[in-house]
Scaffold this motif. Sequence first.
Motif, PDB file in Angstrom:
ATOM      1  N   ALA A  71       4.272  15.921   0.851  1.00  0.00           N
ATOM      2  CA  ALA A  71       4.657  15.151  -0.339  1.00  0.00           C
ATOM      3  C   ALA A  71       6.162  15.200  -0.557  1.00  0.00           C
ATOM      4  O   ALA A  71       6.804  14.173  -0.803  1.00  0.00           O
ATOM      5  N   TYR A  74       7.951  13.432   2.568  1.00  0.00           N
ATOM      6  CA  TYR A  74       7.733  12.000   2.771  1.00  0.00           C
ATOM      7  C   TYR A  74       8.740  11.170   1.989  1.00  0.00           C
ATOM      8  O   TYR A  74       9.341  10.235   2.511  1.00  0.00           O
ATOM      9  N   SER A 125       6.075  14.491   7.996  1.00  0.00           N
ATOM     10  CA  SER A 125       6.217  13.442   6.984  1.00  0.00           C
ATOM     11  C   SER A 125       7.152  12.330   7.435  1.00  0.00           C
ATOM     12  O   SER A 125       7.165  11.247   6.843  1.00  0.00           O
ATOM     13  N   THR A 374       4.394  10.073  -0.331  1.00  0.00           N
ATOM     14  CA  THR A 374       4.397  11.204  -1.263  1.00  0.00           C
ATOM     15  C   THR A 374       3.199  11.127  -2.198  1.00  0.00           C
ATOM     16  O   THR A 374       2.530  12.138  -2.474  1.00  0.00           O
TER      17      THR A 374
END
Length: 439
Positions: A71, A74, A125, A374
Motif C-alpha cells: 500500500a 504502490y 508494488s 494503494t
Amino acid sequence: MSGESDAIVAGAARRARGYRWVICGLLFAATAINYIDRQMIGVLKPLLQADLGWSEGQYADIVFWFQAAYALGYIGMGRFMDFAGARFGYAAAFAFWTLAHVAHGLVHSVAQFAMVRFALGLGESGNFPAGLKAVAEWFPQRERALAIGIFNAGANVGAIVTPLLIPAVALAYGWRFAFVATGVLSIVWLIAWIAIYRAPEKHDRVSAEELALIRSDPEPSVERLPWRRLFAVRETWAYAVPKFLTDPIWWMFLFWLPDFLGRRYGLDLRSFGPPLVAIYVLSDAGSVIGGWASSRMIKAGLTPNRARKFTMLACAVAVLPIVTVQYVDSLWIAVLLIGLATAGHQAFSANLLTLPSDIFPRAAVGSVVGIGGTAGAIGGMLIAKFIGYVLDVSGSYALVFAVAGGAYFVALAALHLLSPRLIPVNPGATPAPVIEDHP
C-alpha cells in the motif's frame, strides 16, 4: 476521429511490425516472476508453519505487513514511474524486490520474516505501475486491454509454476534454498529489460507504421500534475474504489488457497500442485479472454465505456458461484468453481487496469495506478486480518467466499456511479463536454 483517419490507422495496423508485443512479452515475464516471488509463502505455508511454529494469526500478520508495504509503496511507485520512466523505474523496483526475495532464505523469526515481506511488498508494488505505464507508451487504446490481459496473465503463469516447481525444490533442498535460487535466476529478466526497453520513438526496431499506430490516439499536452488534482477527480476514485473491493479477493486466493485445499480436501505439499495448476490455467484464460473481449467490442464499434462495463458484468457473474464452494464435497468440482472465480477476477482486472490509460493522459497514468494499487493493498491488509480471525474462530472459509462472491457486483456499481461514461479527463484542463453513453 474521422472515417478517413480511421482508415489510415487501420492501414497502419495492417502494415505495422509487432515489436510492441515483444515489450508485452517482457511485461508478462516480469509479472510471472513477481507472482512466483509473492506466492511462494502461500505454497510453503505448511512447511514454514511446521519449521517456524507460526499460528494462523502470525501468518496473517506476515501477510498484513506485506500488504502494508504494498500500500505504501504502490502510491509512491506510481509517482516514481511517472518521474523516472518505465525503463529505469521498472529496473529499480525489480532489483529491489529480488534482493528482498533472496533475503527470505536468511531469516529465522516471525519478526524477521515480516521485515523481509515488508521489503518485498515495497519492491513488488512497482510492477503494475511500471507495466501499465509501459503499455500506455507502447499500445493504442484499442489494443491496451488485450496487452494488459496478456501481461496480467503472467500472474497466473507464476501461480502455475510455483506449486509445480517450488515444493519439489523445497523438499529436496530446503525452503531457504528455494528462495535464494529463484531470486538469483530472476536476474536474467533484469538484464533483458535494460538491454531491450526504450520508448517507441527511440527504438530502432519500431517501424514508422508501428509508431503511427502506437501514437494514433489523441494525447492532450499536460504539465506535471500535483496530487491534489488527481484526488479531486471522480475518475481517480472510479478506479481506486473497485481496486479496494476486488484486489483483496485475489490476495485471498493467492495466500490462502493452498490452505483451503488442505483443510477441506486433505491435500498437502506433494498433492495440491495439480488442482492449483488447473485453477490458474483457468485464470490465465480469463485474463486473456477478458482483455480480448472488450478490445473486440471496441473494434466492432462499441465505446470503451460499454465494452469495459459489459465485460466486467459478465466477470462478476462468473465469480458468484464461489459462495457455494465450501459446501462442495468433490475436489474437482470445487477446483472448477474456484477456477471460474479466479478467471472472472483476472478478466475483470484486465479491464479495470485499462481504465487509467483510457481516461487519463499518459503523464498521469502511473500516479493514478499508484493510487488505485494503494487502495487495493489497503483492502488486502483488511482481508488478511479478517481471514486470520475467521479461521482462528471457526476454521471455515464459508464467510470468506461469501464476501468474494459479492465483491465484483459492488465494485462495478461503484465504478458506474463514479464514472457513468468513462470520458477521458485532463485534471489540469477544462472538463470535456458531456456525451451521453450509458452501457
